[in-house]
Design a protein around this motif. Structure first.
Motif, PDB file in Angstrom:
ATOM      1  N   THR A 135       0.966  -1.132  -0.004  1.00 36.71           N
ATOM      2  CA  THR A 135       0.058   0.104   0.038  1.00 36.71           C
ATOM      3  C   THR A 135       0.831   1.189   0.018  1.00 36.71           C
ATOM      4  OG1 THR A 135      -0.038  -0.011   2.400  1.00 36.71           O
ATOM      5  CG2 THR A 135      -2.026  -1.178   1.292  1.00 36.71           C
ATOM      6  N   ILE A 136       0.636   2.281  -0.958  1.00 40.36           N
ATOM      7  CA  ILE A 136       1.354   3.429  -0.960  1.00 40.36           C
ATOM      8  C   ILE A 136       0.384   4.445  -0.525  1.00 40.36           C
ATOM      9  CG2 ILE A 136       2.546   4.713  -2.655  1.00 40.36           C
ATOM     10  CD1 ILE A 136       2.852   2.223  -4.602  1.00 40.36           C
ATOM     11  N   GLY A 137       0.708   5.049   0.476  1.00 40.62           N
ATOM     12  CA  GLY A 137      -0.096   6.230   1.093  1.00 40.62           C
ATOM     13  C   GLY A 137       0.732   7.303   1.747  1.00 40.62           C
ATOM     14  N   THR A 138       0.486   7.428   2.955  1.00 39.97           N
ATOM     15  CA  THR A 138       1.325   8.576   3.777  1.00 39.97           C
ATOM     16  C   THR A 138       3.053   7.438   3.899  1.00 39.97           C
ATOM     17  OG1 THR A 138      -0.477   8.880   4.948  1.00 39.97           O
ATOM     18  CG2 THR A 138       1.515   9.670   5.764  1.00 39.97           C
ATOM     19  N   GLY A 139       2.768   6.418   4.071  1.00 38.80           N
ATOM     20  CA  GLY A 139       3.842   5.407   4.040  1.00 38.80           C
ATOM     21  C   GLY A 139       3.792   4.437   3.096  1.00 38.80           C
ATOM     22  N   ILE A 140       4.700   3.649   3.093  1.00 38.06           N
ATOM     23  CA  ILE A 140       4.599   2.313   2.351  1.00 38.06           C
ATOM     24  C   ILE A 140       4.457   1.095   3.171  1.00 38.06           C
ATOM     25  CG2 ILE A 140       5.722   1.021   0.430  1.00 38.06           C
ATOM     26  CD1 ILE A 140       6.392   3.382  -0.907  1.00 38.06           C
ATOM     27  N   ALA A 141       3.784   0.180   2.989  1.00 34.58           N
ATOM     28  CA  ALA A 141       3.975  -1.088   3.828  1.00 34.58           C
ATOM     29  C   ALA A 141       3.205  -2.500   2.846  1.00 34.58           C
ATOM     30  CB  ALA A 141       3.339  -1.053   5.187  1.00 34.58           C
ATOM     31  N   ALA A 142       3.651  -3.463   3.423  1.00 32.28           N
ATOM     32  CA  ALA A 142       3.376  -4.406   2.543  1.00 32.28           C
ATOM     33  C   ALA A 142       2.749  -5.665   3.501  1.00 32.28           C
ATOM     34  CB  ALA A 142       4.473  -5.258   1.917  1.00 32.28           C
ATOM     35  N   ALA A 143       2.210  -6.754   2.942  1.00 34.32           N
ATOM     36  CA  ALA A 143       1.789  -7.851   3.647  1.00 34.32           C
ATOM     37  C   ALA A 143       1.749  -8.988   2.491  1.00 34.32           C
ATOM     38  CB  ALA A 143       0.327  -7.675   4.158  1.00 34.32           C
ATOM     39  N   ILE A 144       1.926 -10.087   3.237  1.00 33.62           N
ATOM     40  CA  ILE A 144       1.980 -11.427   2.465  1.00 33.62           C
ATOM     41  C   ILE A 144       0.729 -12.209   2.880  1.00 33.62           C
ATOM     42  CG2 ILE A 144       3.559 -13.486   1.968  1.00 33.62           C
ATOM     43  CD1 ILE A 144       5.774 -11.521   3.369  1.00 33.62           C
ATOM     44  N   VAL A 145       0.070 -12.828   1.885  1.00 32.99           N
ATOM     45  CA  VAL A 145      -0.694 -13.818   2.008  1.00 32.99           C
ATOM     46  C   VAL A 145      -0.445 -14.920   0.950  1.00 32.99           C
ATOM     47  CG1 VAL A 145      -3.256 -14.125   1.882  1.00 32.99           C
ATOM     48  CG2 VAL A 145      -2.853 -12.124   2.207  1.00 32.99           C
ATOM     49  N   ASN A 146      -0.242 -16.065   1.777  1.00 31.43           N
ATOM     50  CA  ASN A 146       0.511 -17.204   1.296  1.00 31.43           C
ATOM     51  C   ASN A 146      -0.193 -18.568   1.306  1.00 31.43           C
ATOM     52  OD1 ASN A 146       2.687 -18.588  -0.224  1.00 31.43           O
ATOM     53  ND2 ASN A 146       3.099 -19.607   1.716  1.00 31.43           N
ATOM     54  N   GLY A 147      -0.998 -18.823   0.134  1.00 30.69           N
ATOM     55  CA  GLY A 147      -1.848 -19.991   0.504  1.00 30.69           C
ATOM     56  C   GLY A 147      -3.037 -19.746   1.163  1.00 30.69           C
ATOM     57  N   GLY A 148      -3.461 -18.439   1.160  1.00 31.69           N
ATOM     58  CA  GLY A 148      -4.642 -18.105   2.015  1.00 31.69           C
ATOM     59  C   GLY A 148      -4.349 -17.586   3.482  1.00 31.69           C
ATOM     60  N   GLU A 149      -3.126 -17.832   3.797  1.00 32.27           N
ATOM     61  CA  GLU A 149      -2.601 -17.516   5.169  1.00 32.27           C
ATOM     62  C   GLU A 149      -1.837 -16.209   5.221  1.00 32.27           C
ATOM     63  OE1 GLU A 149      -3.376 -19.408   7.973  1.00 32.27           O
ATOM     64  OE2 GLU A 149      -4.629 -20.846   6.702  1.00 32.27           O
ATOM     65  N   LEU A 150      -2.120 -15.371   5.981  1.00 32.89           N
ATOM     66  CA  LEU A 150      -1.393 -14.208   6.309  1.00 32.89           C
ATOM     67  C   LEU A 150      -0.043 -14.596   6.847  1.00 32.89           C
ATOM     68  CD1 LEU A 150      -3.883 -11.516   7.699  1.00 32.89           C
ATOM     69  CD2 LEU A 150      -2.031 -11.142   6.119  1.00 32.89           C
ATOM     70  N   TYR A 151       1.006 -13.936   6.519  1.00 35.35           N
ATOM     71  CA  TYR A 151       2.355 -14.233   6.998  1.00 35.35           C
ATOM     72  C   TYR A 151       2.723 -12.832   8.128  1.00 35.35           C
ATOM     73  CZ  TYR A 151       7.489 -14.803   7.378  1.00 35.35           C
ATOM     74  OH  TYR A 151       8.736 -15.314   7.958  1.00 35.35           O
ATOM     75  N   TYR A 152       2.904 -13.397   9.501  1.00 35.53           N
ATOM     76  CA  TYR A 152       3.196 -12.219  10.353  1.00 35.53           C
ATOM     77  C   TYR A 152       4.740 -12.172  10.471  1.00 35.53           C
ATOM     78  CZ  TYR A 152      -1.840 -12.811  11.284  1.00 35.53           C
ATOM     79  OH  TYR A 152      -3.178 -12.683  11.236  1.00 35.53           O
ATOM     80  N   GLY A 153       5.282 -13.042  10.857  1.00 35.10           N
ATOM     81  CA  GLY A 153       6.843 -12.817  11.093  1.00 35.10           C
ATOM     82  C   GLY A 153       6.932 -12.742  12.615  1.00 35.10           C
ATOM     83  N   HIS A 154       8.156 -12.414  13.264  1.00 36.80           N
ATOM     84  CA  HIS A 154       8.242 -11.883  14.618  1.00 36.80           C
ATOM     85  C   HIS A 154       7.587 -10.649  15.149  1.00 36.80           C
ATOM     86  CE1 HIS A 154      10.586 -12.156  18.427  1.00 36.80           C
ATOM     87  NE2 HIS A 154      11.010 -10.984  18.378  1.00 36.80           N
ATOM     88  N   GLN A 155       6.863 -10.798  16.175  1.00 35.50           N
ATOM     89  CA  GLN A 155       5.959 -10.019  16.770  1.00 35.50           C
ATOM     90  C   GLN A 155       5.264  -9.239  15.842  1.00 35.50           C
ATOM     91  OE1 GLN A 155       8.833  -7.331  18.665  1.00 35.50           O
ATOM     92  NE2 GLN A 155       8.866  -8.661  20.494  1.00 35.50           N
ATOM     93  N   ALA A 156       4.618 -10.095  14.880  1.00 36.31           N
ATOM     94  CA  ALA A 156       3.924  -9.315  13.667  1.00 36.31           C
ATOM     95  C   ALA A 156       4.439  -8.081  13.048  1.00 36.31           C
ATOM     96  CB  ALA A 156       2.393  -9.189  14.446  1.00 36.31           C
ATOM     97  N   MET A 157       5.682  -8.188  12.741  1.00 32.27           N
ATOM     98  CA  MET A 157       6.256  -6.921  12.202  1.00 32.27           C
ATOM     99  C   MET A 157       6.433  -7.184  10.614  1.00 32.27           C
ATOM    100  SD  MET A 157       8.819  -5.236  15.165  1.00 32.27           S
ATOM    101  CE  MET A 157       9.859  -6.824  15.241  1.00 32.27           C
ATOM    102  N   ALA A 158       6.015  -8.308  10.236  1.00 23.50           N
ATOM    103  CA  ALA A 158       6.575  -8.273   8.915  1.00 23.50           C
ATOM    104  C   ALA A 158       5.819  -7.275   7.977  1.00 23.50           C
ATOM    105  CB  ALA A 158       6.037  -9.799   8.058  1.00 23.50           C
ATOM    106  N   GLY A 159       6.296  -6.867   6.863  1.00 19.67           N
ATOM    107  CA  GLY A 159       5.902  -5.933   5.716  1.00 19.67           C
ATOM    108  C   GLY A 159       6.528  -4.644   5.498  1.00 19.67           C
ATOM    109  N   GLU A 160       7.644  -4.331   6.408  1.00 23.84           N
ATOM    110  CA  GLU A 160       8.065  -2.661   6.474  1.00 23.84           C
ATOM    111  C   GLU A 160       8.879  -2.808   5.119  1.00 23.84           C
ATOM    112  OE1 GLU A 160       7.094  -0.785   8.340  1.00 23.84           O
ATOM    113  OE2 GLU A 160       6.274  -1.666  10.146  1.00 23.84           O
TER     114      GLU A 160
END
Lengths: 320, 320
Positions: A135-160
Motif C-alpha cells: 500500500t502506497i499512502g502516507t507511508g509504504i507497507a506490505a503484507a504477504i498472503v500465502n496459500g490463503g494464510e497471512l504471514y506475520y513474522g516475529h512480533q507480527a512486524m513483517a511487511g516494513e
C-alpha cells in the motif's frame, strides 16, 4: 446467513461495514473518530456503529465476528494496539474491550495487513496463491498472503518494505533511518519532494498552479495531473518513485516468489504513471522463471478496501 | 522406534544417513555420485544405500520415509527434479522412481530448503519461530521456516536471494542478470574476485602463495588465512561480501521479520571475518524493533547438515 463486520479506524474517520462471506458489502457507516476523546470513547463509538449495522441487517444476517483494522503496531494474537501515533493509543487492549461491549469475537490487526488480506481473497488477488501486497499512502507497507494464510513474522512486524534502504536516496525518514523507500516513493514522500524542488525555484507547471502559500495544498493527485500536462518535475518524481518501488519489490519477490503483487493505497491512483516504471524496473531485475510467473495488479476495492479486508479477516481468524 | 533417512545428492558424492525424530544421526554412508552413468544408475545407487542403512539399523529402528535433497530447481509436490545442472537431470520424477525401488514414501526438495529446514528445527534455529536461513557456497540461496512450516512461494522458487541486484556490483552472473549478490559474496564469487585482482597484478600475500598456475588452486579458506595474516586484498573481499550479504538480508528481514537468521554453507566457515561486517551492515539498516528481536547465528550441523535436513524433512512431509 452469516455476516462479519469490518471496522477501519483512521485518525479522522471510522468506517464500519458488514460483508457476506464473499466480501460483498451489505451496509456501511462512517463517523468521525474524535480521537481526542480517548480510546474508551472511540471504542464506544465503534460498538454503537456495530450495533446499528446489526439492527439494520438483523432479520437477514447474523453477525459472527468483528475485525478492526488499526494503524501502527498491533499484536494481533493478544488483540492489543501497541502503538498508534495518530490515535494516541499505546497498549490498548482493543479486542477485549470491544468484546465486552459487543458480545462478539473481535479480531484486530494492522490496517495494511487487513487491506491486503481483503484484496488477496476477494479483490485483485483472486485466483492467485502467493500474494505480496503493497500500500502506497502516507507511508509504504506490505503484507504477504500465502496459500490463503497471512504471514506475520516475529512480533507480527513483517511487511516494513517502506523502510528498506534504497541506494541513491539520502532523505532522513521519520523512523530514524535514512534512505527509506517511503521517503521518496510514498504519496507524502512524492509531495514532499515536489515542494522542496519548487521552494528551491525549480521551474514547473506546479509553480504556476500553486503559487506562494498555495503550495501547502499540493497533493499526489496534482502531481499526476501535472505529469499528464507534460511537466518534467512531476514526471521525474513519479517515475523515480515507481522505479524505486519496483526495485524494492524485486528484492522481496526473489525471496518470496509471489504469483501476484497487488499495488494499492492512495498512491496507486497514479496508475500507469507510477506502475509503468515500477513494472519495468521489477521485471528487469527478476530471474526469467520469476518474470513469467508474476503479475502486477492494482487493488480493486478502493474506498471499501479497509472494511472488506477487516470483515473478511474476522471470518478468517474466526475460522468462519 | 521410527527413523527417517536423508539423502544429499551432490555432483560429486551422495551422502545418505538415518536420523531419529530429534535429528540425531544414527548411521551414515557416502558414495561417489557418478552422474555420468545417468539418473537411473544414480537412483539405483541411492536405493542400495538406503537398503544398507535399513539392514544395519533394522533391529532397532523402522524406516518410515526418505527425504532427498537435490540441487537446482525442484517441484517438491510432484516430486520432480526439474533441472539440476551438475547432475544433468531434467524433469526426472525422482520421488516416484525411488518409491518404486525402496517401497517407502520419498520426498524431494531443493537441497538448500532441506539444509535450512534441518538447521531451523534441530540446529542453530532451535527455539526460534521465524527463521530465515542463507547458505553461502558456490551460489547463495535462502529458505524460510515460519512457525515450523517451510515457505515455498510460486513454483517453489522462493529463496533466490543470491540473485538480488546489489548497487555497485557490476559482475555478470551465470543466471543472465548482472550485479547479483552471489557474483561477489558467494564463496566462488569471492575466489573469482581474488583471482581477477591477482591476475591484474594486485599486490597480496596470495600472489606469493599462489604464483602462476598455482592460482587455480585458490579457495575461500585461503582468503580467510590471508586475511588473518593481514592481507588487504583478502580482507577487502571478505568484508565487502559480508556487508553486501548483510544489506540483502536487511531488505529481506524488513519484509519477513525473522527472529533468527541462520548463516550456513561453506562460506560461513569464514566466521567472524564475514559475519562481523554482515551483522554490522544488517543491524545498521533495521528499524529498532527489528534489531532487538533478531539474532544472527551460524549453522551447527556442518557436514551432516544435508542428511539431517533431508531426513527431518521426510518426517515433516510424511506427517511423522
Amino acid at each position: 446467513m452469516n455476516m462479519t463486520i469490518g471496522v477501519d479506524v483512521g485518525g479522522t474517520n471510522i468506517v464500519c461495514g458488514a460483508t457476506d462471506g464473499q466480501g460483498r458489502v451489505l451496509r456501511k457507516l462512517k463517523r468521525q473518530t474524535e480521537a481526542w476523546a480517548g480510546h474508551e470513547a472511540v471504542l464506544a463509538r465503534i460498538a454503537d456503529m456495530v450495533e446499528e449495522i446489526r439492527e439494520a441487517l438483523g432479520n437477514d444476517y447474523r453477525a459472527v465476528g468483528v475485525g478492526v483494522g488499526v494503524p501502527g503496531l498491533v499484536d494481533p494474537l493478544a488483540g492489543v494496539s501497541k502503538f498508534a501515533g495518530n490515535l494516541k493509543w499505546r497498549d490498548v487492549p482493543v479486542a477485549s474491550l470491544l468484546e465486552r461491549r459487543i458480545g462478539l469475537p473481535v479480531f484486530i490487526d494492522n490496517d495494511v495487513r487487513m487491506y491486503v488480506y481483503g484484496e488477496a481473497v476477494s479483490g485483485a488477488g483472486r485466483g492467485y496463491r502467493h500474494v505480496l501486497g503493497i500500500t502506497i499512502g502516507t507511508g509504504i507497507a506490505a503484507a504477504i498472503v500465502n496459500g490463503g494464510e497471512l504471514y506475520y513474522g516475529h512480533q507480527a512486524m513483517a511487511g516494513e518494505i517502506g523502510h528498506v534502504r534504497m541506494d541513491g536516496v539520502e532523505e532522513q525518514c521519520a523512523c530514524g533511518l535514512s534512505g527509506c523507500l517511503e521517503t521518496v516513493a510514498s504519496a507524502s514522500g512524492m509531495v514532499r519532494q515536489a515542494k522542496k524542488a519548487l521552494r528551491a525555484g525549480r521551474e514547473s507547471l506546479l509553480a504556476e498552479r500553486f503559487p506562494g502559500d498555495e503550495l501547502e495544498k499540493l497533493t499526489a493527485a496534482d502531481l499526476s495531473q501535472a505529469m499528464d500536462d507534460g511537466d518534467a518535475l512531476a514526471s521525474e518524481i513519479l517515475v523515480r518513485a515507481g522505479r524505486l518501488t519496483g526495485r524494492a519489490l524485486a528484492a522481496a519477490a526473489m525471496v518470496l516468489s509471489p504469483d501476484a503483487i497487488i499495488v494499492g493505497g492512495g498512491g496507486a491512483l497514479a496508475g500507469e504513471r507510477l506502475l509503468g516504471p515500477l513494472r519495468e524496473e521489477l521485471y528487469g531485475l527478476l530471474l526469467p522463471d520469476f518474470r513469467e510467473g508474476l503479475r502486477v495488479v492494482t487493488a480493486e476495492h478502493n474506498d471499501d478496501a479497509g472494511i472488506i479486508g477487516s470483515s473478511l479477516y474476522a471470518a478468517y481468524r474466526n475460522g468462519a
